[in-house]
Motif scaffolding. Structure first.
Motif, PDB file in Angstrom:
ATOM      1  N   VAL A  43     120.523 -15.455  50.172  1.00 30.58           N
ATOM      2  CA  VAL A  43     121.759 -16.052  50.674  1.00 30.58           C
ATOM      3  C   VAL A  43     122.876 -15.628  49.727  1.00 30.58           C
ATOM      4  N   LYS A  45     126.497 -16.550  48.513  1.00 35.39           N
ATOM      5  CA  LYS A  45     127.284 -17.791  48.570  1.00 35.39           C
ATOM      6  C   LYS A  45     128.560 -17.712  47.721  1.00 35.39           C
ATOM      7  N   GLY A  52     132.558 -27.079  52.228  1.00 39.35           N
ATOM      8  CA  GLY A  52     132.746 -26.483  53.549  1.00 39.35           C
ATOM      9  C   GLY A  52     132.789 -24.971  53.517  1.00 39.35           C
ATOM     10  N   ARG A  53     132.096 -24.369  52.543  1.00 38.51           N
ATOM     11  CA  ARG A  53     132.103 -22.906  52.441  1.00 38.51           C
ATOM     12  C   ARG A  53     131.366 -22.285  53.608  1.00 38.51           C
ATOM     13  N   GLY A  54     130.288 -22.957  54.044  1.00 35.44           N
ATOM     14  CA  GLY A  54     129.488 -22.440  55.154  1.00 35.44           C
ATOM     15  C   GLY A  54     130.355 -22.201  56.384  1.00 35.44           C
ATOM     16  N   VAL A  59     129.030 -18.560  53.267  1.00 33.73           N
ATOM     17  CA  VAL A  59     127.581 -18.633  53.010  1.00 33.73           C
ATOM     18  C   VAL A  59     126.878 -17.796  54.077  1.00 33.73           C
ATOM     19  N   ALA A  93     116.497 -16.901  49.620  1.00 38.31           N
ATOM     20  CA  ALA A  93     116.691 -17.788  50.776  1.00 38.31           C
ATOM     21  C   ALA A  93     115.497 -18.717  50.950  1.00 38.31           C
ATOM     22  N   SER A  94     115.790 -19.921  51.420  1.00 37.86           N
ATOM     23  CA  SER A  94     114.741 -20.917  51.643  1.00 37.86           C
ATOM     24  C   SER A  94     114.530 -21.133  53.129  1.00 37.86           C
ATOM     25  N   ILE A  96     113.984 -23.845  55.952  1.00 41.01           N
ATOM     26  CA  ILE A  96     114.402 -25.254  56.017  1.00 41.01           C
ATOM     27  C   ILE A  96     113.723 -25.947  57.185  1.00 41.01           C
ATOM     28  N   GLU A  99     117.338 -31.125  56.681  1.00 43.96           N
ATOM     29  CA  GLU A  99     118.419 -31.182  55.691  1.00 43.96           C
ATOM     30  C   GLU A  99     118.830 -32.635  55.463  1.00 43.96           C
ATOM     31  N   ASN A 191     123.774 -31.548  48.869  1.00 45.07           N
ATOM     32  CA  ASN A 191     123.975 -31.536  50.321  1.00 45.07           C
ATOM     33  C   ASN A 191     123.988 -30.103  50.827  1.00 45.07           C
ATOM     34  N   PRO A 192     122.906 -29.601  51.379  1.00 48.78           N
ATOM     35  CA  PRO A 192     121.715 -30.361  51.729  1.00 48.78           C
ATOM     36  C   PRO A 192     120.640 -30.371  50.646  1.00 48.78           C
ATOM     37  N   LEU A 204     119.460 -27.444  47.767  1.00 47.50           N
ATOM     38  CA  LEU A 204     119.986 -26.178  48.289  1.00 47.50           C
ATOM     39  C   LEU A 204     121.459 -25.989  47.955  1.00 47.50           C
ATOM     40  N   ASP A 205     122.126 -27.073  47.564  1.00 47.25           N
ATOM     41  CA  ASP A 205     123.532 -26.980  47.171  1.00 47.25           C
ATOM     42  C   ASP A 205     123.707 -27.951  45.996  1.00 47.25           C
TER      43      ASP A 205
HETATM   44  P1  GDP Z   1     128.722 -25.686  51.884  1.00 50.60           P
HETATM   45  O1  GDP Z   1     129.022 -25.315  53.305  1.00 50.60           O
HETATM   46  O2  GDP Z   1     129.852 -25.333  50.977  1.00 50.60           O
HETATM   47  O3  GDP Z   1     128.325 -27.106  51.735  1.00 50.60           O
HETATM   48  O4  GDP Z   1     127.479 -24.764  51.422  1.00 50.60           O
HETATM   49  P2  GDP Z   1     125.899 -25.045  51.435  1.00 50.60           P
HETATM   50  O5  GDP Z   1     125.310 -24.471  50.213  1.00 50.60           O
HETATM   51  O6  GDP Z   1     125.603 -26.479  51.678  1.00 50.60           O
HETATM   52  O7  GDP Z   1     125.404 -24.180  52.661  1.00 50.60           O
HETATM   53  C1  GDP Z   1     125.812 -24.476  53.984  1.00 50.60           C
HETATM   54  C2  GDP Z   1     124.648 -24.345  54.944  1.00 50.60           C
HETATM   55  O8  GDP Z   1     124.112 -23.033  54.894  1.00 50.60           O
HETATM   56  C3  GDP Z   1     123.474 -25.251  54.616  1.00 50.60           C
HETATM   57  O9  GDP Z   1     123.652 -26.546  55.138  1.00 50.60           O
HETATM   58  C4  GDP Z   1     122.328 -24.521  55.267  1.00 50.60           C
HETATM   59  O10 GDP Z   1     122.238 -24.884  56.640  1.00 50.60           O
HETATM   60  C5  GDP Z   1     122.732 -23.054  55.179  1.00 50.60           C
HETATM   61  N1  GDP Z   1     121.972 -22.430  54.083  1.00 50.60           N
HETATM   62  C6  GDP Z   1     122.291 -22.371  52.774  1.00 50.60           C
HETATM   63  N2  GDP Z   1     121.310 -21.804  52.047  1.00 50.60           N
HETATM   64  C7  GDP Z   1     120.325 -21.503  52.925  1.00 50.60           C
HETATM   65  C8  GDP Z   1     119.007 -20.919  52.794  1.00 50.60           C
HETATM   66  O11 GDP Z   1     118.525 -20.580  51.687  1.00 50.60           O
HETATM   67  N3  GDP Z   1     118.302 -20.757  53.926  1.00 50.60           N
HETATM   68  C9  GDP Z   1     118.763 -21.141  55.145  1.00 50.60           C
HETATM   69  N4  GDP Z   1     117.992 -20.960  56.214  1.00 50.60           N
HETATM   70  N5  GDP Z   1     119.969 -21.698  55.324  1.00 50.60           N
HETATM   71  C10 GDP Z   1     120.746 -21.888  54.218  1.00 50.60           C
END
Ligand code: GDP
Ligand code: MN
Length: 379
Positions: A43, A45, A52-54, A59, A93-94, A96, A99, A191-192, A204-205
């Protein structure tokens, strides 16, 4: 002090909380090399001090070298809510299964730590709190009692996670509570928090805010300090070791002691002005500190007038007045200054200032008079 995600994960890892292995990099080439080393899928990132980067495209999963190159290229330089991405974190990457959400923060009103756990993770917790508040299991922890395994288990059961996640969640929450308390954090949020198909629970975050006042007892916090986002004024003040917060108004504020600085901000507002900043020069209002403070304030183009509000305690009024006069000899100030000195040796202090009074410098004996005068000048 807010940590970037990868710093938060390193902080978590030092308390044995499971996180994914990864590398922080600043160029596309480094990102590709890191991804190749870590092994796909990875991943990519964005590392910025906002959530809210996703959703913002910060992400992305990459399953091979060319995807890693493409995503790193798109994410580096991306503008996420006004924060330009300069660092990306590449992690393994993981998979899931589910979450969740977990956090500890301080509930000042309750005078207790607040733990929140929800089976509805991955989305903003504010949204869950709004739309489905019952989905958040909360506990209030007396700092004297701490978090016991028994209490943690009852809390996890109340959150209705997948039962397969219960043991892992209890283990992580106990570690997270240690990280939060022993690590001197104001906030630790995951989160998550994920349950993997294999049954492991994993962060994961990471969102971590450290208590900057505790920096002196933690070696290694300088690296976190180096990546803080400050506006120019805040950076200049920080470099001089001043307690400074930038505000929007036109009255520059200098006071000794955080309480007096806050009261000064309040009184400026009360008489119809708008403070340009909060600046606490601390106890020793000597010429050096005063000159530094004046420099920071003077470099702010929004400042139209300056309010120096000093209460002499251990630092005597005459010493402060001499400090101000010396500082004014060193720094060329563009805005008129109003000074109020009270407390120990206030009379002597005012007498010293009286010799230097002009259009650009006046002294008032009460805080209210001084506030009115400075706000008038700032108009
Ligand atoms: P945020 O949007 O800034 O909160 O960033 P996050 O680190 O929480 O990532 C946002 C979303 O990306 C997560 O809720 C996951 O659904 C997805 N994500 C992040 N890392 C992984 C991973 O290693 N594997 C998978 N399948 N999804 C991921
Ligand atoms: Mn997140």
């Amino acid at each position: 002090m807010d940590l970037l995600e990868y710093q938060g994960k390193q902080f978590f890892a030092s308390f044995d909380i499971p996180v994914s292995p990864g590398e922080a990099v600043t160029t596309v080439e480094e990102a590709v090399a890191a991804a190749d080393r870590i092994g796909y899928p990875v991943v990519v990132k964005a590392q910025v001090h906002v959530g809210g980067r996703g959703k913002a495209g910060g992400v992305k999963l990459a399953s091979n070298t060319s995807e890693a190159r493409e995503h790193a290229g798109n994410i580096l330089g991306l503008d996420i809510k006004g924060h330009i991405v300069k660092i990306v974190w590449i992690e393994s990457a993981s998979d899931i299964a589910e979450e969740y959400y977990a956090s500890f923060t301080l509930d000042r009103a309750a005078k207790k730590h607040l733990g929140m756990l929800s089976a509805q993770g991955g989305v903003e917790i504010e949204v869950v709190a709004d739309e489905n508040p019952d989905a958040i299991a909360k506990i209030w922890i007396d700092p004297v009692d701490g978090l016991t395994e028994e209490v943690a288990r009852a809390w996890v059961l109340a959150a209705n996670l997948n039962p397969a996640a219960n043991d892992g969640a209890v283990d992580i929450l106990l570690k997270l509570y240690r990280a939060y308390t022993e690590g001197d954090a104001d906030l630790c949020e995951i989160n998550p928090l994920i349950l993997k198909p294999t049954g492991e629970v994993h962060a994961l975050d990471a969102k971590v805010t450290l208590d900057g006042n505790a920096e002196f007892r933690h070696e290694g916090w300088e690296v976190y300090d180096a990546t803080q986002v400050r506006d120019e004024r805040e950076q200049a003040a920080h470099d001089k070791g001043l307690q400074y917060v930038g505000l929007e108004g036109s009255v520059g504020v200098i006071a000794n002691g955080a309480g007096l600085a806050m009261s000064t901000v309040d009184i400026v507002n009360q008489v119809g002005g708008k403070p340009a900043n909060f600046l606490d020069i601390g106890g020793g209002a000597n010429a050096e500190v005063m000159a530094g403070a004046l420099e920071v304030i003077n470099n702010d183009p929004a400042v139209k007038a300056i309010f120096i509000n000093i209460f002499g305690g251990i630092t005597k009024g005459d010493e402060v007045a001499n400090g101000i006069v010396t500082a004014l000899g060193r720094v060329k100030i563009d805005s008129p200054i109003v000074i109020r000195i009270d407390g120990t040796n206030a009379e002597q202090g005012r007498a010293i200032l009286a010799e230097h009074e002009s259009d650009m410098l006046q002294s008032k004996s009460t805080m209210l008079e001084a506030a009115k005068a400075v706000v008038e000048l700032a108009k």
